[in-house]
Scaffold this active site. Structure first.
Site, PDB file in Angstrom:
ATOM      1  N   GLY A  88      47.162  18.964 129.873  1.00 12.45           N
ATOM      2  CA  GLY A  88      47.220  20.200 130.201  1.00 12.45           C
ATOM      3  C   GLY A  88      46.445  21.276 130.522  1.00 12.45           C
ATOM      4  O   GLY A  88      46.663  23.104 130.842  1.00 12.45           O
TER       5      GLY A  88
ATOM      6  N   CYS B  16      73.696  35.740 120.226  1.00 11.29           N
ATOM      7  CA  CYS B  16      73.404  36.358 119.692  1.00 11.29           C
ATOM      8  C   CYS B  16      72.290  36.378 118.325  1.00 11.29           C
ATOM      9  O   CYS B  16      72.013  36.169 117.187  1.00 11.29           O
ATOM     10  CB  CYS B  16      74.509  36.764 118.982  1.00 11.29           C
ATOM     11  N   GLU B  17      70.742  36.492 119.711  1.00  8.42           N
ATOM     12  CA  GLU B  17      69.721  36.830 118.731  1.00  8.42           C
ATOM     13  C   GLU B  17      68.785  37.766 119.274  1.00  8.42           C
ATOM     14  O   GLU B  17      68.859  37.310 120.821  1.00  8.42           O
ATOM     15  CB  GLU B  17      69.052  35.613 119.297  1.00  8.42           C
TER      16      GLU B  17
ATOM     17  N   PRO C  99      49.221  14.840 133.101  1.00  3.02           N
ATOM     18  CA  PRO C  99      49.657  15.981 133.904  1.00  3.02           C
ATOM     19  C   PRO C  99      51.028  16.307 133.634  1.00  3.02           C
ATOM     20  O   PRO C  99      51.815  15.169 134.275  1.00  3.02           O
ATOM     21  CB  PRO C  99      48.424  16.596 134.901  1.00  3.02           C
ATOM     22  N   GLY C 100      51.543  17.152 133.141  1.00  2.00           N
ATOM     23  CA  GLY C 100      53.053  17.955 132.548  1.00  2.00           C
ATOM     24  C   GLY C 100      52.915  18.888 133.488  1.00  2.00           C
ATOM     25  O   GLY C 100      53.727  19.101 135.323  1.00  2.00           O
ATOM     26  N   ARG C 101      52.295  19.832 133.049  1.00  2.00           N
ATOM     27  CA  ARG C 101      52.990  21.432 133.784  1.00  2.00           C
ATOM     28  C   ARG C 101      52.071  21.870 135.049  1.00  2.00           C
ATOM     29  O   ARG C 101      52.860  22.533 135.759  1.00  2.00           O
ATOM     30  CB  ARG C 101      52.412  21.972 132.792  1.00  2.00           C
TER      31      ARG C 101
ATOM     32  N   ARG D 295      60.980  29.102 126.626  1.00  2.00           N
ATOM     33  CA  ARG D 295      59.850  29.732 126.816  1.00  2.00           C
ATOM     34  C   ARG D 295      59.668  31.597 126.625  1.00  2.00           C
ATOM     35  O   ARG D 295      58.806  31.452 124.900  1.00  2.00           O
ATOM     36  CB  ARG D 295      58.702  29.664 128.155  1.00  2.00           C
TER      37      ARG D 295
HETATM   38  N1  LLP Z   1      49.261  14.329 126.639  1.00  2.00           N
HETATM   39  C1  LLP Z   1      49.999  15.465 125.547  1.00  2.00           C
HETATM   40  C2  LLP Z   1      49.237  13.900 124.868  1.00  2.00           C
HETATM   41  C3  LLP Z   1      50.797  16.392 125.454  1.00  2.00           C
HETATM   42  O1  LLP Z   1      51.180  16.237 123.736  1.00  2.00           O
HETATM   43  C4  LLP Z   1      50.927  16.749 127.076  1.00  2.00           C
HETATM   44  C5  LLP Z   1      52.163  18.509 125.967  1.00  2.00           C
HETATM   45  C6  LLP Z   1      50.788  16.534 127.601  1.00  2.00           C
HETATM   46  C7  LLP Z   1      49.993  15.474 127.330  1.00  2.00           C
HETATM   47  C8  LLP Z   1      51.313  17.352 128.542  1.00  2.00           C
HETATM   48  O2  LLP Z   1      50.841  18.664 128.880  1.00  2.00           O
HETATM   49  P1  LLP Z   1      50.989  19.262 130.302  1.00  2.00           P
HETATM   50  O3  LLP Z   1      49.757  18.915 131.076  1.00  2.00           O
HETATM   51  O4  LLP Z   1      52.365  19.994 130.466  1.00  2.00           O
HETATM   52  O5  LLP Z   1      50.163  21.036 129.631  1.00  2.00           O
HETATM   53  N2  LLP Z   1      56.809  23.202 125.650  1.00  2.00           N
HETATM   54  C9  LLP Z   1      55.681  23.884 125.892  1.00  2.00           C
HETATM   55  C10 LLP Z   1      54.491  22.935 126.319  1.00  2.00           C
HETATM   56  C11 LLP Z   1      54.060  21.659 125.431  1.00  2.00           C
HETATM   57  C12 LLP Z   1      53.279  20.992 126.006  1.00  2.00           C
HETATM   58  C13 LLP Z   1      53.269  19.605 124.627  1.00  2.00           C
HETATM   59  N3  LLP Z   1      52.317  18.903 125.312  1.00  2.00           N
HETATM   60  C14 LLP Z   1      55.486  24.780 127.388  1.00  2.00           C
HETATM   61  O6  LLP Z   1      56.384  25.318 127.214  1.00  2.00           O
HETATM   62  O7  LLP Z   1      54.264  25.600 127.521  1.00  2.00           O
END
Ligand code: LLP
Length: 432
Positions: free
Chosen positions: A238, A356-357, A288-290, A326
């Protein structure tokens, strides 16, 4: 913070001109910087270095095989949310033993697959799920490593669609129920209580919600760790990024030291959390992803038309909400810059796709340089939840992807041939 920058009047990713990439690969095109990926992974890994730890990249943010291989080569584990993602880990050369499996709807088949591959832990989101994992593990004569995902009921104060740590959300197990669930799970023969997990939301730009949530669960984690000889604790993923402004040129002074502004960075995260986590004596995982991939990617698009109406200047581009959803879905901000700098006054513009939105826009009434047909634009910070959320809406092929490393670049995904879109479909027999 990332490797997209102007050299003279041209926008580059590392040592490669984005206009050259657009020419070679066409548009819409996702471009990723290997250096940014490595740099962000290392920053987190280094911040946690004083602890026994594992960074598990939440691959839902970007699961391109090349992106994943860059991270696997640095020793990253992966947070997966489906059997498909685990198969991707294997295809990318990652190690299933460094994978955690999250998600509220794990099927028996997915659990079986993950058990056979020997994942590190299932992060469990309900008691019925734990019982199902126990049953599958019994059938396979294995002990399944699990952690309970605690829902601490702390708001991450982020966008409502990506807040996960309150009782309004479907995620995790209510804080007050956790202890009893561990007690019952400890009696299940094929369950190995390996850790405790938590994830409160995505795009957190302040450390405070983490601090509050960790402080709240800490006494419980200590108690459970001692009682069941747990091995790890994870405060989840997150960690947020800066979307606005994404480009360092001409940005405010605090850009250089975001921590001074109270903005979450690996250093500020470690400064606040390490003193809380260290005394646990547990292995620390983060997912972490983002943070790792968000600023490492841009979506390149070409202007098809400029259309002025009485009220608006519409810049109509060849990318659309199917390529990057997004802005339509979360009202999110992506900085938009021409690949070649323009001079002259800025005009309030809506950059829109061809779908078309009315929700198919990348920005509205934003002051942008005057651009015309054939000009190319970059939508920055599109590396996370960009390509992975793309669809074939309007029978539009999925974009191509490119990885850049210094002056090198190579296609990391070919543009989807249009016929592949309906390759799995059939005209049913009685219609023929
Ligand atoms: N762990 C769990 C259990 C999660 O549900 C998520 C993200 C992560 C880790 C990774 O979160 P991050 O570090 O990337 O913030 N599509 C949305 C974000 C959806 C996040 C879903 N869960 C966007 O584009 O902002």
């Amino acid at each position: 913070m990332h490797d997209f920058h102007f050299a003279g009047d041209k926008l580059f990713c590392e040592g490669v001109s984005l206009a050259a990439l657009a020419k070679e690969f066409g548009t819409p095109l996702y471009v990723y910087s290997q250096h940014t990926l490595e740099d962000h992974f290392r920053k987190l890994d280094t911040a946690l270095a004083p602890l026994d730890h594992l960074v598990c990249f939440a691959m839902k943010a970007n699961s391109n095989l090349s992106v994943m291989r860059v991270l696997a080569n640095l020793g990253s584990g992966f947070d997966v949310v489906s059997a498909g993602e685990l198969q991707r880990v294997i295809a990318a050369g990652g190690d299933p033993k460094k994978c955690v499996f999250a998600g509220v709807a794990k099927s028996a088949a997915e659990i079986e697959f993950a058990l056979r591959k020997g994942i590190y832990s299932f992060n469990c989101e309900s008691e019925p799920e734990i019982r199902r994992i126990n049953e599958v593990a019994a059938r396979l004569k294995k002990r399944a490593p699990i952690a309970v995902r605690i829902n601490p009921n702390i708001s991450a104060k982020t966008h409502s669609k990506i807040t996960t740590g309150t009782y309004e959300n479907k995620f995790g197990i209510q804080f007050e129920h956790v202890e009893a669930i561990y007690a019952r799970a400890s009696k299940l023969k094929n369950i190995w209580l390996r850790g405790v997990q938590m994830h409160i939301g995505s795009q957190l730009t302040s450390v405070t919600p983490y601090e509050l949530a960790v402080k709240k669960v800490l006494p419980l984690v200590k108690k459970l760790a001692a009682k069941y000889q747990l091995e790890f604790f994870s405060p989840g993923g997150g960690l947020g990024i800066i979307y606005n402004p994404a480009l360092a040129s001409g940005t405010p002074a605090w850009w250089k030291s975001p921590a001074a502004k109270g903005i979450l960075t690996p250093a500020s995260y470690a400064e606040k959390l390490l003193p809380l986590l260290r005394p646990l004596g547990l292995k620390i995982l983060i997912e972490p992803g983002r943070f790792i991939v968000g600023n490492a990617g841009a979506l390149i698009t070409r202007v098809e038309y400029v259309k002025r109406t009485g009220r608006k200047n519409f810049v109509i581009v060849d990318a659309a909400m199917n390529d990057l959803i997004r802005p339509a879905f979360y009202d999110s901000y992506h900085e938009i810059v021409p690949l070649v700098k323009k001079s002259g006054a800025l005009i309030a513009s809506d950059v829109v796709g061809g779908i078309c939105e009315s929700g198919d826009y990348f920005c509205q009434d934003r002051p942008l340089a005057k651009v015309g047909e054939g000009d190319e634009l970059a939508l920055l910070s599109a590396g996370a939840y960009g390509f992975v959320m793309a669809s074939n809406y309007n029978t539009r092929p999925l974009a191509a992807e490119v990885l850049v490393n210094g002056r090198k670049f190579a296609g990391a995904r070919v543009r989807q041939p249009v016929k592949d879109i309906w390759a799995g479909e059939k005209v049913v027999a009685w219609l023929k």
